[in-house]
Structure formats: structure tokens, C-alpha cells
Design a protein around this motif. Structure first.
Motif, short mmCIF file in Angstrom:
data_model
loop_
_atom_site.label_atom_id
_atom_site.label_comp_id
_atom_site.label_asym_id
_atom_site.label_seq_id
_atom_site.Cartn_x
_atom_site.Cartn_y
_atom_site.Cartn_z
N GLN A 5 69.43 10.95 24.57
CA GLN A 5 70.82 11.22 24.19
C GLN A 5 71.61 11.78 25.37
N PHE A 6 70.98 12.68 26.12
CA PHE A 6 71.61 13.30 27.28
C PHE A 6 71.94 12.25 28.33
N ALA A 7 70.98 11.39 28.64
CA ALA A 7 71.18 10.36 29.65
C ALA A 7 72.26 9.37 29.22
N ASP A 15 65.13 8.22 33.92
CA ASP A 15 64.43 8.48 35.18
C ASP A 15 65.27 9.37 36.10
N THR A 16 66.57 9.13 36.13
CA THR A 16 67.46 9.94 36.95
C THR A 16 67.47 11.38 36.46
N VAL A 17 67.54 11.56 35.16
CA VAL A 17 67.53 12.91 34.58
C VAL A 17 66.22 13.61 34.92
N ARG A 18 65.11 12.90 34.79
CA ARG A 18 63.80 13.49 35.14
C ARG A 18 63.74 13.83 36.63
N TYR A 19 64.33 12.99 37.46
CA TYR A 19 64.36 13.26 38.91
C TYR A 19 65.14 14.54 39.20
N TYR A 20 66.30 14.70 38.58
CA TYR A 20 67.07 15.93 38.77
C TYR A 20 66.28 17.14 38.32
N GLU A 21 65.52 16.99 37.26
CA GLU A 21 64.67 18.09 36.80
C GLU A 21 63.58 18.39 37.83
N LEU A 26 68.07 20.59 37.17
CA LEU A 26 68.20 20.78 35.72
C LEU A 26 66.99 21.55 35.21
N HIS A 27 67.24 22.39 34.23
CA HIS A 27 66.18 23.21 33.65
C HIS A 27 66.24 23.15 32.12
N PRO A 28 65.76 22.03 31.56
CA PRO A 28 65.80 21.93 30.09
C PRO A 28 64.72 22.81 29.47
N HIS A 29 64.96 23.16 28.22
CA HIS A 29 63.94 23.90 27.47
C HIS A 29 62.93 22.88 26.96
N LYS A 30 61.67 23.27 26.96
CA LYS A 30 60.65 22.36 26.43
C LYS A 30 60.15 22.89 25.11
N GLN A 31 60.10 22.00 24.13
CA GLN A 31 59.59 22.36 22.82
C GLN A 31 58.07 22.36 22.86
N ASP A 32 57.46 22.84 21.79
CA ASP A 32 56.00 22.89 21.71
C ASP A 32 55.38 21.50 21.84
N GLY A 34 56.43 19.19 23.77
CA GLY A 34 56.68 18.68 25.11
C GLY A 34 58.03 18.02 25.30
N TYR A 35 58.80 17.88 24.24
CA TYR A 35 60.12 17.26 24.34
C TYR A 35 61.06 18.19 25.11
N ARG A 36 61.89 17.58 25.96
CA ARG A 36 62.90 18.35 26.69
C ARG A 36 64.15 18.46 25.82
N VAL A 37 64.74 19.64 25.79
CA VAL A 37 65.98 19.85 25.04
C VAL A 37 67.04 20.35 26.02
N TYR A 38 68.10 19.58 26.14
CA TYR A 38 69.18 19.90 27.07
C TYR A 38 70.29 20.62 26.32
N ASP A 39 70.67 21.77 26.86
CA ASP A 39 71.67 22.62 26.20
C ASP A 39 72.99 22.57 26.96
#
Length: 59
Positions: A5-7, A15-21, A26-32, A34-39
Motif C-alpha cells: 500500500q505504501f509503495a 524493492d525501492t521501499v526495501r532499499y530505502y529501509e 526508512l524505519h517501519p515498525h515490524k509486527q510479530d 514480520g510485516y512492515r507497518v509504515y506510519d
């Protein structure tokens, strides 16, 4: 929001979003599970990155 959704919202590939991370931009929160959550902070950061890219800056 999740990575897909973020991308999509910012016309980027996942892939670009993961590269920035990976680069520490970028510092997304990770759920239990393993999903990344962008705030709101991630959204502000990506907007800033996109503006800098339009101005010709590189990573």
C-alpha cells in the motif's frame, strides 16, 4: 499501512521501499509476523526523499 500500500501510494516499487529501509532512510515498525507497518513518520520521510530526488540529489 503495509509495504504494498505504501509503495503504491507513492508510485514506488516495493524493492525501492526495501532499499530505502536497508540504507537506513526508512524505519517501519515490524509486527510479530514480520510485516512492515509504515506510519506517519515514514510518510513524511518518503515525501522528503521524493522531493530531494526531484531536485537532483542522489542517495
Amino acid at each position: 499501512m503495509l509495504i504494498k500500500q505504501f509503495a503504491t501510494k507513492y508510485n514506488l516499487s516495493t524493492d525501492t521501499v526495501r532499499y530505502y529501509e536497508k540504507e537506513g532512510l526508512l524505519h517501519p515498525h515490524k509486527q510479530d509476523n514480520g510485516y512492515r507497518v509504515y506510519d506517519v513518520t515514514s510518510e513524511q520521510t518518503i515525501k522528503f526523499i521524493l522531493v530531494l530526488r526531484q531536485l537532483g540529489f542522489t542517495l
